[in-house]
Design a protein around this motif. Structure first.
Motif, PDB file in Angstrom:
ATOM      1  N   LEU A   1      27.046  21.190  46.394  1.00 56.61           N
ATOM      2  CA  LEU A   1      27.750  22.397  45.966  1.00 56.61           C
ATOM      3  C   LEU A   1      26.987  23.672  46.296  1.00 56.61           C
ATOM      4  O   LEU A   1      27.573  24.746  46.377  1.00 56.61           O
ATOM      5  CB  LEU A   1      28.014  22.345  44.452  1.00 56.61           C
ATOM      6  CG  LEU A   1      28.993  21.279  43.967  1.00 56.61           C
ATOM      7  CD1 LEU A   1      29.095  21.317  42.448  1.00 56.61           C
ATOM      8  CD2 LEU A   1      30.376  21.475  44.586  1.00 56.61           C
ATOM      9  N   GLY A   2      25.671  23.548  46.429  1.00 53.24           N
ATOM     10  CA  GLY A   2      24.878  24.729  46.735  1.00 53.24           C
ATOM     11  C   GLY A   2      24.202  25.343  45.532  1.00 53.24           C
ATOM     12  O   GLY A   2      23.608  26.426  45.636  1.00 53.24           O
TER      13      GLY A   2
ATOM     14  N   TRP B   1      30.440  32.405  38.371  1.00 52.24           N
ATOM     15  CA  TRP B   1      30.802  33.089  39.610  1.00 52.24           C
ATOM     16  C   TRP B   1      29.542  33.604  40.291  1.00 52.24           C
ATOM     17  O   TRP B   1      28.736  34.274  39.663  1.00 52.24           O
ATOM     18  CB  TRP B   1      31.748  34.245  39.327  1.00 52.24           C
ATOM     19  CG  TRP B   1      33.058  33.792  38.737  1.00 52.24           C
ATOM     20  CD1 TRP B   1      33.322  33.557  37.418  1.00 52.24           C
ATOM     21  CD2 TRP B   1      34.252  33.518  39.456  1.00 52.24           C
ATOM     22  NE1 TRP B   1      34.625  33.145  37.265  1.00 52.24           N
ATOM     23  CE2 TRP B   1      35.225  33.118  38.498  1.00 52.24           C
ATOM     24  CE3 TRP B   1      34.619  33.568  40.795  1.00 52.24           C
ATOM     25  CZ2 TRP B   1      36.524  32.768  38.855  1.00 52.24           C
ATOM     26  CZ3 TRP B   1      35.911  33.230  41.154  1.00 52.24           C
ATOM     27  CH2 TRP B   1      36.843  32.834  40.183  1.00 52.24           C
ATOM     28  N   ARG B   2      29.390  33.340  41.584  1.00 50.97           N
ATOM     29  CA  ARG B   2      28.231  33.813  42.354  1.00 50.97           C
ATOM     30  C   ARG B   2      28.658  35.008  43.207  1.00 50.97           C
ATOM     31  O   ARG B   2      29.656  34.939  43.934  1.00 50.97           O
ATOM     32  CB  ARG B   2      27.689  32.712  43.262  1.00 50.97           C
ATOM     33  CG  ARG B   2      26.534  33.193  44.145  1.00 50.97           C
ATOM     34  CD  ARG B   2      26.105  32.141  45.150  1.00 50.97           C
ATOM     35  NE  ARG B   2      25.362  31.066  44.513  1.00 50.97           N
ATOM     36  CZ  ARG B   2      24.845  30.041  45.207  1.00 50.97           C
ATOM     37  NH1 ARG B   2      25.009  29.983  46.535  1.00 50.97           N
ATOM     38  NH2 ARG B   2      24.180  29.090  44.589  1.00 50.97           N
TER      39      ARG B   2
ATOM     40  N   ARG C   1      33.079  37.419  44.612  1.00 43.10           N
ATOM     41  CA  ARG C   1      32.428  36.348  43.882  1.00 43.10           C
ATOM     42  C   ARG C   1      33.160  35.048  44.191  1.00 43.10           C
ATOM     43  O   ARG C   1      34.381  35.054  44.386  1.00 43.10           O
ATOM     44  CB  ARG C   1      32.482  36.624  42.367  1.00 43.10           C
ATOM     45  CG  ARG C   1      31.621  37.801  41.915  1.00 43.10           C
ATOM     46  CD  ARG C   1      32.230  38.565  40.767  1.00 43.10           C
ATOM     47  NE  ARG C   1      33.471  39.258  41.163  1.00 43.10           N
ATOM     48  CZ  ARG C   1      33.507  40.446  41.792  1.00 43.10           C
ATOM     49  NH1 ARG C   1      32.375  41.076  42.072  1.00 43.10           N
ATOM     50  NH2 ARG C   1      34.646  40.998  42.132  1.00 43.10           N
ATOM     51  N   ILE C   2      32.402  33.958  44.257  1.00 41.90           N
ATOM     52  CA  ILE C   2      33.010  32.647  44.514  1.00 41.90           C
ATOM     53  C   ILE C   2      32.604  31.674  43.412  1.00 41.90           C
ATOM     54  O   ILE C   2      31.584  31.846  42.750  1.00 41.90           O
ATOM     55  CB  ILE C   2      32.603  32.082  45.886  1.00 41.90           C
ATOM     56  CG1 ILE C   2      31.073  31.893  45.969  1.00 41.90           C
ATOM     57  CG2 ILE C   2      33.079  32.973  47.007  1.00 41.90           C
ATOM     58  CD1 ILE C   2      30.629  31.160  47.215  1.00 41.90           C
ATOM     59  N   ARG C   3      33.440  30.659  43.228  1.00 42.88           N
ATOM     60  CA  ARG C   3      33.132  29.631  42.219  1.00 42.88           C
ATOM     61  C   ARG C   3      33.679  28.284  42.683  1.00 42.88           C
ATOM     62  O   ARG C   3      34.751  28.217  43.310  1.00 42.88           O
ATOM     63  CB  ARG C   3      33.751  29.998  40.864  1.00 42.88           C
ATOM     64  CG  ARG C   3      33.364  28.997  39.778  1.00 42.88           C
ATOM     65  CD  ARG C   3      33.860  29.392  38.387  1.00 42.88           C
ATOM     66  NE  ARG C   3      33.424  28.394  37.415  1.00 42.88           N
ATOM     67  CZ  ARG C   3      33.767  28.391  36.133  1.00 42.88           C
ATOM     68  NH1 ARG C   3      34.532  29.362  35.651  1.00 42.88           N
ATOM     69  NH2 ARG C   3      33.351  27.434  35.319  1.00 42.88           N
TER      70      ARG C   3
ATOM     71  N   PHE D   1      35.793  17.643  45.803  1.00 41.82           N
ATOM     72  CA  PHE D   1      36.450  17.450  44.511  1.00 41.82           C
ATOM     73  C   PHE D   1      36.872  18.785  43.891  1.00 41.82           C
ATOM     74  O   PHE D   1      37.882  18.855  43.196  1.00 41.82           O
ATOM     75  CB  PHE D   1      35.494  16.734  43.534  1.00 41.82           C
ATOM     76  CG  PHE D   1      35.415  15.245  43.732  1.00 41.82           C
ATOM     77  CD1 PHE D   1      35.881  14.639  44.890  1.00 41.82           C
ATOM     78  CD2 PHE D   1      34.858  14.430  42.750  1.00 41.82           C
ATOM     79  CE1 PHE D   1      35.793  13.263  45.079  1.00 41.82           C
ATOM     80  CE2 PHE D   1      34.781  13.060  42.915  1.00 41.82           C
ATOM     81  CZ  PHE D   1      35.235  12.477  44.082  1.00 41.82           C
ATOM     82  N   VAL D   2      36.080  19.843  44.101  1.00 43.55           N
ATOM     83  CA  VAL D   2      36.370  21.120  43.445  1.00 43.55           C
ATOM     84  C   VAL D   2      37.348  21.941  44.284  1.00 43.55           C
ATOM     85  O   VAL D   2      37.655  21.605  45.429  1.00 43.55           O
ATOM     86  CB  VAL D   2      35.073  21.934  43.240  1.00 43.55           C
ATOM     87  CG1 VAL D   2      34.088  21.169  42.365  1.00 43.55           C
ATOM     88  CG2 VAL D   2      34.437  22.297  44.579  1.00 43.55           C
ATOM     89  N   ARG D   3      37.825  23.020  43.699  1.00 42.12           N
ATOM     90  CA  ARG D   3      38.608  24.011  44.449  1.00 42.12           C
ATOM     91  C   ARG D   3      37.738  25.250  44.581  1.00 42.12           C
ATOM     92  O   ARG D   3      37.231  25.776  43.581  1.00 42.12           O
ATOM     93  CB  ARG D   3      39.900  24.360  43.714  1.00 42.12           C
ATOM     94  CG  ARG D   3      40.729  25.417  44.470  1.00 42.12           C
ATOM     95  CD  ARG D   3      41.945  25.876  43.696  1.00 42.12           C
ATOM     96  NE  ARG D   3      42.865  24.787  43.463  1.00 42.12           N
ATOM     97  CZ  ARG D   3      43.192  24.312  42.267  1.00 42.12           C
ATOM     98  NH1 ARG D   3      42.646  24.863  41.181  1.00 42.12           N
ATOM     99  NH2 ARG D   3      44.024  23.315  42.119  1.00 42.12           N
ATOM    100  N   TRP D   4      37.562  25.721  45.801  1.00 45.72           N
ATOM    101  CA  TRP D   4      36.722  26.895  46.038  1.00 45.72           C
ATOM    102  C   TRP D   4      37.588  28.145  45.873  1.00 45.72           C
ATOM    103  O   TRP D   4      38.535  28.357  46.624  1.00 45.72           O
ATOM    104  CB  TRP D   4      36.086  26.818  47.429  1.00 45.72           C
ATOM    105  CG  TRP D   4      35.045  25.742  47.473  1.00 45.72           C
ATOM    106  CD1 TRP D   4      35.206  24.452  47.879  1.00 45.72           C
ATOM    107  CD2 TRP D   4      33.683  25.854  47.034  1.00 45.72           C
ATOM    108  NE1 TRP D   4      34.033  23.744  47.725  1.00 45.72           N
ATOM    109  CE2 TRP D   4      33.070  24.584  47.209  1.00 45.72           C
ATOM    110  CE3 TRP D   4      32.911  26.894  46.514  1.00 45.72           C
ATOM    111  CZ2 TRP D   4      31.744  24.329  46.887  1.00 45.72           C
ATOM    112  CZ3 TRP D   4      31.581  26.636  46.196  1.00 45.72           C
ATOM    113  CH2 TRP D   4      31.004  25.376  46.382  1.00 45.72           C
TER     114      TRP D   4
END
Length: 461
Positions: A120-121, A129-130, A141-143, A450-453
Motif C-alpha cells: 500500500l505504501g 488521507w496523504r 490527498r489520496i487514501r 483490495f482497496v479503492r484508491w
C-alpha cells in the motif's frame, strides 16, 4: 449380517459478523451446515465498514493475538477443526497437522507491517488521507479506502484462509468468505479465534464465512451484485474464474488468483559433482511437492541441460526424493488416477523418447522426455525435459506460468526478462518456490487491489 450404521454428516459451522452459527439444516451428504441467511451476511451500504476508522496498528495487534491463540489453542477449537478437516480434506493427516500447527505463525507482526509498506505504501494511506504534490500545484490527498469483498477461497492449503483473513483485515474491508468444499474448517477456525481475542471488535464484525455449492445461481445471483459488494476475490480453476466472470459488470470487479502452473530450469552446472547433483535434486523435489504438489507454486515441468545419461541420473535422484516427508509434503503414498496411469503406460511403450522413473505405488514418479508431455503432471509426478540451452525452454512459458525456479541462482539474470516477457510472474532460486508475504502475487499486489484508491482535490478556499 447387519448393514453398517450410516455415518452422520460432519457439522460445519458458519461465522456471521463475528458470531459462530451452529446447525445442520443444510445437508450436503458428507457434511451439514446451518441454514443460510443471506441478509445477515451482508453489510448495508448505508453504513461505513465497521473497521474503517480503526487504526491499522490496532488491527495488527488483534491479528497478532489471533495468531498466538491459534498456536496455544486453549479451548481446543483448532484441534477440533483439524480432526474434522482430516475427514473431509484430500490432504493427508500429517500435512494438515503441520499446516494447522503453523497457522499462528502466519499472523506475524513484522510480516504484516512489511505487507502494508510494500503493497500500500504505508499505514497512513489506509488510516487517513496523504497529501500529495501535483504537477499543476493543485492541492490533493489520496487514501486507500476499504471496500466490500466476497471471497471464493481455495481449499488446497489452510494458509490460503489465513492470508485471506490478514489481507481483508489490513485493508479494513468487509469480507464474506465462500468456504471451499475441500477445506470447510480453516477459515471459520481462524475467525473464531479472532472473535475470541477481540469479541465484538470492529475487525471481528468485518468477517462472515459460509458454505454453499459453488455456482448456485439462486445464492450467487443474489449476493454477487454491486448492491452488496465491490469486488469478488476468486481463487481456483478455470471453471471457478469463469463462473465469477458471469457476475462482473460496472461497479463489481474481479480480483482473480488464476489457475497457474510452475516449472523449474536447471543448468548444466548441476552436474559439477555428485554432491551438487544431490543438492539440486533435493531443491527440485522441494519445489515439486509444495502442499503435495497441489499448490500453484509446485513445479510440474523441470527443464534441464545435460546429456541423456546425466539427465537420467538427475531423474533417478529426483524420483527418490519426491516421496520424502517435508513440512508441506507427506511420505504417505498418493493413489495414481487411472487416466494418468494409462498415459504412463503409453509412454513406457516409447522407450527411445521417454523414460519413466518410479512405479505406481504413489511415492512419486518422474518422466524424462525431450518435449513436455501432453498430460498434466499431478500427484507428485514431474516431467523432466532435456534442453540444449535453458533459453530454449522459454517458449514453453505462458501467462499461466506462475513460478520458475532456476539453478544455479546466478543464471536468473540471463533468463528473467525473457521469462517475464513470456508471461511468468515470479522467478526464484531453485528451492524457494514457497511464496513470501508482501511481494506481488500472480503479478499484482493483493492489498493494492483490495482497496479503492480515492482522491480529495482542491484547497479549503
Amino acid at each position: 449380517m447387519n448393514a453398517p450404521a450410516p455415518v452422520p454428516p460432519l457439522p460445519v459451522p458458519h461465522v456471521v459478523k463475528g458470531t459462530t452459527i451452529f446447525g445442520n439444516e443444510q445437508d450436503y451428504g458428507r457434511f451439514a451446515t446451518p441454514k443460510l441467511n443471506l441478509d445477515s451476511m451482508v453489510w448495508p451500504r448505508s453504513e461505513p465498514a465497521p473497521a474503517a476508522d480503526v487504526p491499522v496498528a490496532e488491527i495488527i495487534d488483534v491479528l497478532v493475538q489471533t495468531g498466538e491463540r491459534l498456536t496455544r489453542d486453549p479451548d481446543g477449537a483448532l484441534a477440533e477443526a483439524l480432526e474434522r478437516s482430516v475427514k473431509s480434506n484430500p490432504l493427508p493427516r500429517d500435512v494438515l497437522e503441520r499446516s494447522y500447527a503453523s497457522l499462528g505463525r502466519i499472523f506475524n507482526r513484522a510480516m504484516m507491517e512489511f505487507q502494508i509498506e510494500q503493497e500500500l505504501g504505508g499505514a497512513d494511506l489506509i488510516d487517513g488521507w496523504r497529501e500529495v504534490a501535483t504537477t499543476s500545484g493543485r492541492p490533493a490527498r489520496i487514501r486507500a479506502f476499504p471496500t466490500r469483498l466476497v471471497h471464493i477461497i481455495a481449499g488446497n492449503a489452510p494458509g490460503v484462509a489465513a492470508q485471506s483473513v490478514i489481507r481483508g483485515a489490513l485493508t479494513k474491508c468487509v469480507n464474506l468468505f465462500k468456504l471451499p468444499s475441500n477445506d470447510l474448517y480453516s477459515a471459520t477456525a481462524i475467525l473464531r479465534a479472532l472473535s475470541a481475542v477481540a469479541p465484538g471488535h470492529p475487525i471481528a464484525r468485518s468477517f462472515s464465512a459460509a458454505y454453499w455449492r459453488g455456482g448456485d445461481a439462486a445464492i450467487e445471483g443474489m449476493l454477487f451484485r454491486p448492491q452488496f459488494f465491490d469486488k469478488i476475490v476468486a481463487w481456483g480453476g478455470e471453471s471457478t474464474i469463469r463462473g465469477a466472470l458471469k457476475y462482473v459488470g460496472p461497479g463489481f470487479e474481479l480480483v482473480a488468483f488464476d489457475p497457474k502452473t510452475s516449472i523449474s530450469m536447471i543448468g548444466r552446472e548441476a552436474f559439477a559433482s555428485e554432491e551438487t547433483l544431490d543438492e539440486v535434486a533435493t531443491r527440485g523435489a522441494f519445489d515439486a511437492t509444495v502442499m503435495n504438489q497441489q499448490a500453484c507454486t509446485s513445479s510440474r515441468f523441470q527443464f534441464i541441460e545435460g546429456t541423456v545419461e546425466q539427465v537420467d541420473r538427475y531423474c533417478a535422484k529426483l524420483q527418490a526424493k519426491l516421496g520424502e516427508e517435508r513440512p508441506t509434503s507427506s511420505s504417505t503414498p498418493i493413489p495414481l488416477p487411472s487416466n494418468i496411469r494409462d498415459e504412463l503406460d503409453g509412454l513406457r511403450a516409447f522407450e527411445d523418447d521417454y523414460r519413466v522413473f518410479g512405479g505406481y505405488e504413489g511415492r512419486g514418479l518422474v518422466v524424462r522426455s525431450d518435449a513436455p508431455v501432453d498430460f498434466y503432471p499431478d500427484n507428485k509426478i514431474v516431467n523432466v525435459v532435456r534442453v540444449a540451452d535453458l533459453r530454449d525452454a522459454v517458449r514453453h512459458v505462458s501467462v499461466a506460468t506462475q513460478t520458475v525456479g532456476v539453478y544455479p541462482a546466478a543464471r536468473r539474470t540471463e533468463l528473467r526478462d525473457a521469462l517475464c516477457s513470456a508471461g511468468t510472474q515470479r522467478v526464484v532460486a531453485l528451492g524457494l518456490a514457497q511464496p513470501e508475504s508482501g511481494l506481488p502475487h500472480d503479478g499484482f499486489y493483493p492489498l493494492h487491489r483490495f482497496v479503492r484508491w480515492v482522491t480529495d482535490e482542491g484547497g479549503n478556499n
